[in-house]
Design a protein around this motif. Structure first.
Motif, PDB file in Angstrom:
ATOM      1  N   GLY A   8       1.645   6.511  -6.902  1.00  0.00           N
ATOM      2  CA  GLY A   8       0.518   7.352  -7.297  1.00  0.00           C
ATOM      3  C   GLY A   8       0.831   8.831  -7.217  1.00  0.00           C
ATOM      4  N   ALA A   9       1.751   9.211  -6.354  1.00  0.00           N
ATOM      5  CA  ALA A   9       2.114  10.616  -6.235  1.00  0.00           C
ATOM      6  C   ALA A   9       2.849  11.115  -7.471  1.00  0.00           C
ATOM      7  CB  ALA A   9       2.987  10.815  -5.002  1.00  0.00           C
ATOM      8  N   PHE A  10       3.476  10.232  -8.227  1.00  0.00           N
ATOM      9  CA  PHE A  10       4.248  10.639  -9.391  1.00  0.00           C
ATOM     10  C   PHE A  10       3.577  10.313 -10.718  1.00  0.00           C
ATOM     11  CE2 PHE A  10       7.388  10.010  -6.028  1.00  0.00           C
ATOM     12  CZ  PHE A  10       7.940  11.271  -6.020  1.00  0.00           C
ATOM     13  N   MET A  11       2.483   9.579 -10.694  1.00  0.00           N
ATOM     14  CA  MET A  11       1.798   9.206 -11.931  1.00  0.00           C
ATOM     15  C   MET A  11       0.496   9.998 -12.010  1.00  0.00           C
ATOM     16  SD  MET A  11       2.435   5.113 -11.710  1.00  0.00           S
ATOM     17  CE  MET A  11       1.670   4.759 -13.272  1.00  0.00           C
ATOM     18  N   LEU A  12       0.518  11.083 -12.756  1.00  0.00           N
ATOM     19  CA  LEU A  12      -0.623  11.994 -12.762  1.00  0.00           C
ATOM     20  C   LEU A  12      -1.851  11.401 -13.438  1.00  0.00           C
ATOM     21  CD1 LEU A  12       1.214  15.338 -13.524  1.00  0.00           C
ATOM     22  CD2 LEU A  12       0.405  14.485 -11.330  1.00  0.00           C
ATOM     23  N   PHE A  45      -6.022   4.883  -4.540  1.00  0.00           N
ATOM     24  CA  PHE A  45      -7.136   4.185  -3.913  1.00  0.00           C
ATOM     25  C   PHE A  45      -6.759   2.743  -3.591  1.00  0.00           C
ATOM     26  CE2 PHE A  45     -11.176   1.834  -4.086  1.00  0.00           C
ATOM     27  CZ  PHE A  45     -11.834   2.489  -3.062  1.00  0.00           C
ATOM     28  N   THR A  46      -6.038   2.090  -4.508  1.00  0.00           N
ATOM     29  CA  THR A  46      -5.601   0.722  -4.256  1.00  0.00           C
ATOM     30  C   THR A  46      -4.629   0.675  -3.083  1.00  0.00           C
ATOM     31  OG1 THR A  46      -5.834   0.263  -6.606  1.00  0.00           O
ATOM     32  CG2 THR A  46      -4.583  -1.319  -5.319  1.00  0.00           C
ATOM     33  N   GLY A  58       0.819  -1.212   0.000  1.00  0.00           N
ATOM     34  CA  GLY A  58       0.000   0.000   0.000  1.00  0.00           C
ATOM     35  C   GLY A  58       0.845   1.251   0.000  1.00  0.00           C
ATOM     36  N   LEU A  59       1.910   1.275   0.794  1.00  0.00           N
ATOM     37  CA  LEU A  59       2.799   2.432   0.816  1.00  0.00           C
ATOM     38  C   LEU A  59       3.508   2.618  -0.519  1.00  0.00           C
ATOM     39  CD1 LEU A  59       4.343   2.079   4.371  1.00  0.00           C
ATOM     40  CD2 LEU A  59       2.685   3.774   3.592  1.00  0.00           C
ATOM     41  N   ILE A  60       3.917   1.521  -1.144  1.00  0.00           N
ATOM     42  CA  ILE A  60       4.560   1.605  -2.451  1.00  0.00           C
ATOM     43  C   ILE A  60       3.589   2.165  -3.486  1.00  0.00           C
ATOM     44  CG2 ILE A  60       5.468   0.207  -4.353  1.00  0.00           C
ATOM     45  CD1 ILE A  60       6.722  -1.600  -2.196  1.00  0.00           C
ATOM     46  N   LEU A  61       2.349   1.677  -3.473  1.00  0.00           N
ATOM     47  CA  LEU A  61       1.366   2.173  -4.440  1.00  0.00           C
ATOM     48  C   LEU A  61       1.028   3.636  -4.207  1.00  0.00           C
ATOM     49  CD1 LEU A  61      -1.006  -0.877  -4.786  1.00  0.00           C
ATOM     50  CD2 LEU A  61       0.527   0.050  -6.495  1.00  0.00           C
ATOM     51  N   LEU A  62       0.988   4.062  -2.952  1.00  0.00           N
ATOM     52  CA  LEU A  62       0.741   5.475  -2.676  1.00  0.00           C
ATOM     53  C   LEU A  62       1.887   6.342  -3.171  1.00  0.00           C
ATOM     54  CD1 LEU A  62      -0.868   5.470   0.862  1.00  0.00           C
ATOM     55  CD2 LEU A  62      -1.906   6.155  -1.283  1.00  0.00           C
TER      56      LEU A  62
END
Length: 58
Positions: free
Chosen positions: A29-33, A41-42, A22-26
């Motif tokens: 997500g911060a860098f993939m606009l 969300f995932t 979850g931390l990796i996906l967050l």
């Protein structure tokens, strides 16, 4: 015999694995606009699942 060891390992570490995923996906997500909402969300879902599993165990 090997399956029971694998299941014991997963039952002990599943919340940690979910939280790290979850931390990796967050962070991704911060860098993939373009896909930030889906990935974030995932990630939040994985972290919530990890927290729920830990609370369920006690």
């Amino acid at each position: 015999m090997m399956w029971t060891k694998a299941l014991a390992f997963l039952s002990n570490w599943i919340s940690v694995i979910l939280c790290v995923c979850g931390l990796i996906l967050l962070s991704l997500g911060a860098f993939m606009l373009n896909t930030i909402v889906g990935v974030a969300f995932t990630g939040i879902e994985f972290i919530a699942a990890a927290v729920l599993i830990e609370r369920e165990r006690g």
